[in-house]
Scaffold this motif. Structure first.
Motif, PDB file in Angstrom:
ATOM      1  N   VAL A 168       7.924  15.487  -3.887  1.00 37.49           N
ATOM      2  CA  VAL A 168       8.662  15.265  -5.127  1.00 37.49           C
ATOM      3  C   VAL A 168       9.262  16.582  -5.618  1.00 37.49           C
ATOM      4  CG1 VAL A 168       8.482  14.556  -7.530  1.00 37.49           C
ATOM      5  CG2 VAL A 168       7.226  13.305  -5.766  1.00 37.49           C
ATOM      6  N   PRO A 169      10.580  16.625  -5.886  1.00 42.97           N
ATOM      7  CA  PRO A 169      11.200  17.839  -6.437  1.00 42.97           C
ATOM      8  C   PRO A 169      10.893  17.969  -7.924  1.00 42.97           C
ATOM      9  CG  PRO A 169      12.850  16.118  -6.211  1.00 42.97           C
ATOM     10  CD  PRO A 169      11.556  15.549  -5.674  1.00 42.97           C
ATOM     11  N   TRP A 170       9.735  18.531  -8.254  1.00 37.80           N
ATOM     12  CA  TRP A 170       9.255  18.501  -9.634  1.00 37.80           C
ATOM     13  C   TRP A 170      10.176  19.222 -10.604  1.00 37.80           C
ATOM     14  CZ3 TRP A 170       6.249  15.058 -11.452  1.00 37.80           C
ATOM     15  CH2 TRP A 170       5.329  14.429 -10.601  1.00 37.80           C
ATOM     16  N   SER A 171      10.862  20.268 -10.158  1.00 36.48           N
ATOM     17  CA  SER A 171      11.774  20.964 -11.070  1.00 36.48           C
ATOM     18  C   SER A 171      12.878  20.034 -11.540  1.00 36.48           C
ATOM     19  CB  SER A 171      12.374  22.199 -10.389  1.00 36.48           C
ATOM     20  OG  SER A 171      13.092  21.827  -9.217  1.00 36.48           O
TER      21      SER A 171
ATOM     22  N   VAL B 101       2.947  14.066 -18.513  1.00 36.25           N
ATOM     23  CA  VAL B 101       3.614  14.195 -17.214  1.00 36.25           C
ATOM     24  C   VAL B 101       2.873  15.196 -16.333  1.00 36.25           C
ATOM     25  CG1 VAL B 101       5.726  14.919 -16.052  1.00 36.25           C
ATOM     26  CG2 VAL B 101       5.858  13.537 -18.137  1.00 36.25           C
ATOM     27  N   LYS B 102       2.459  16.334 -16.918  1.00 31.78           N
ATOM     28  CA  LYS B 102       1.716  17.340 -16.147  1.00 31.78           C
ATOM     29  C   LYS B 102       0.380  16.789 -15.659  1.00 31.78           C
ATOM     30  CE  LYS B 102       3.689  21.500 -18.266  1.00 31.78           C
ATOM     31  NZ  LYS B 102       3.431  22.690 -19.112  1.00 31.78           N
ATOM     32  N   ALA B 103      -0.266  15.974 -16.501  1.00 31.06           N
ATOM     33  CA  ALA B 103      -1.548  15.390 -16.113  1.00 31.06           C
ATOM     34  C   ALA B 103      -1.380  14.486 -14.889  1.00 31.06           C
ATOM     35  CB  ALA B 103      -2.146  14.612 -17.276  1.00 31.06           C
TER      36      ALA B 103
ATOM     37  N   VAL C  51       8.396   6.213 -13.578  1.00 31.22           N
ATOM     38  CA  VAL C  51       7.317   5.702 -12.735  1.00 31.22           C
ATOM     39  C   VAL C  51       6.926   6.776 -11.730  1.00 31.22           C
ATOM     40  CG1 VAL C  51       6.725   4.031 -10.944  1.00 31.22           C
ATOM     41  CG2 VAL C  51       7.983   3.284 -12.960  1.00 31.22           C
ATOM     42  N   PHE C  52       5.631   7.031 -11.622  1.00 30.96           N
ATOM     43  CA  PHE C  52       5.087   7.931 -10.615  1.00 30.96           C
ATOM     44  C   PHE C  52       4.300   7.077  -9.614  1.00 30.96           C
ATOM     45  CE2 PHE C  52       5.454  10.281 -14.569  1.00 30.96           C
ATOM     46  CZ  PHE C  52       6.180  11.395 -14.180  1.00 30.96           C
ATOM     47  N   GLY C  53       4.653   7.211  -8.328  1.00 30.89           N
ATOM     48  CA  GLY C  53       4.046   6.343  -7.328  1.00 30.89           C
ATOM     49  C   GLY C  53       3.123   7.071  -6.375  1.00 30.89           C
ATOM     50  N   PHE C  54       2.085   6.371  -5.986  1.00 33.85           N
ATOM     51  CA  PHE C  54       1.162   6.824  -4.953  1.00 33.85           C
ATOM     52  C   PHE C  54       1.229   5.743  -3.870  1.00 33.85           C
ATOM     53  CE2 PHE C  54      -0.089   8.364  -9.074  1.00 33.85           C
ATOM     54  CZ  PHE C  54      -0.350   9.707  -8.869  1.00 33.85           C
TER      55      PHE C  54
END
Length: 306
Positions: A188-191, A216-218, A239-242
């Motif tokens: 994931v390109p977090w920047s 978001v950081k958590a 949405v953050f996916g695993f």
């Protein structure tokens, strides 16, 4: 026309049992008007979208729902999180520190009603021209949904007409939902993600922004391999996916919302309306935004850690 208050005043006489769509022709609609509604140029047949919340009150109600305030009941204590800055001595230096704190206050109880989540699709009308059409509804049994659909078109285009379902041909192209901008799966390109989320949260109060960033950081600490940013009527959601575990965490800039953890593949999640996300069997956890949120998040996402 600014708003339809009573559906029956505008609805033609349909045969009993017929299903009805709220429709507006794309003829004469400007590119800016179509983009503002949520569609993407070149406006292909099959594009489907939840109308942008920036259209007005009907679009916000459709996307976010509303609260019924029970002023006839005793007040209750609730919690809202916000950031708090203070000065602290560290040796001989005085530095500013920032904490996320729970603010307790009293208010009348309220019941949250999920939005209708009416989406619109670009289709081909009976005369061969493109139209923007709602799903088909029974004009009596689903009058509220049809009324919402009509007011969304009025809010977006200043017009609406009602057509029988059989006047609209069967859609023979795949529906391309435009509710999410999806980052490529993998690293994931977090920047970039943080930059987009910062732009989304720019409209939030100053005391709320650090709370959103801390959430978001958590989630970021668990190293998701998939990110989707909401657009149009899903603006303000991400949405953050695993993907290996089939878990997707739905987060929002709205502080009164909860965090939803969904157990499914992305194809299934992306097809859900907001109301379905909240009420779906795919939701395996609903994490209330309070001081215990990080602990509850750890309990749910512990399985994704190596």
């Amino acid at each position: 026309m600014k708003r339809i208050l009573k559906l029956e005043r505008h609805l033609p006489a349909f045969a009993e049992g017929e299903l009805v769509r709220a429709v507006v022709s794309m003829e004469g609609r400007s590119v800016n008007m179509l983009k503002r509604f949520g569609f993407v140029d070149p406006f292909d047949v099959g594009q489907s979208v939840l109308p942008s919340v920036h259209l007005g009150p009907a679009a916000r109600r459709n996307a976010y729902g509303y609260a019924i305030v029970h002023r006839d009941q005793p007040m209750e204590e609730v919690i809202r999180q916000h950031s708090w800055k203070r000065m602290e001595w560290r040796g001989r230096d005085k530095v500013e520190v920032e904490n996320v704190i729970d603010h307790k206050y009293r208010r009348y109880p309220r019941t949250y009603v999920a939005g209708e989540g009416v989406e619109f699709t670009i289709m081909v009308g009976h005369d061969g021209t493109k139209v923007i059409a709602s799903p088909s509804y029974h004009p009596v049994e689903a009058a509220e949904s049809l009324l919402m659909a009509a007011n969304l078109l009025v809010e977006g285009f200043g017009a609406v007409e009602f057509l029988r379902e059989d006047l609209m041909p069967q859609l023979n192209v795949p529906i391309k939902r435009l509710n999410w901008d999806i980052f490529p799966q993998g690293r994931v390109p977090w920047s970039q993600v943080r930059e987009i989320i910062d732009r989304v949260t720019e409209r939030a109060p100053a005391s709320v922004k650090p709370v959103i960033r801390s959430r978001v950081k958590a989630i970021e600490r668990y190293v998701p391999d998939f990110v989707a940013i909401g657009r149009a009527g899903f603006d303000g959601y991400w949405v953050f996916g695993f993907t290996k575990q089939g878990l997707y965490v739905l987060e929002s800039r709205m502080l009164d919302n909860a965090t939803y953890v969904l157990d499914a593949d992305w194809e299934a999640v992306s097809r859900l309306t907001k109301a379905e996300i909240i009420n779906s069997d795919l939701s395996v956890a609903r994490l209330i935004h309070d001081g215990s949120w990080p602990i509850k998040l750890e309990e749910v996402l512990r399985c994704v850690l190596p």
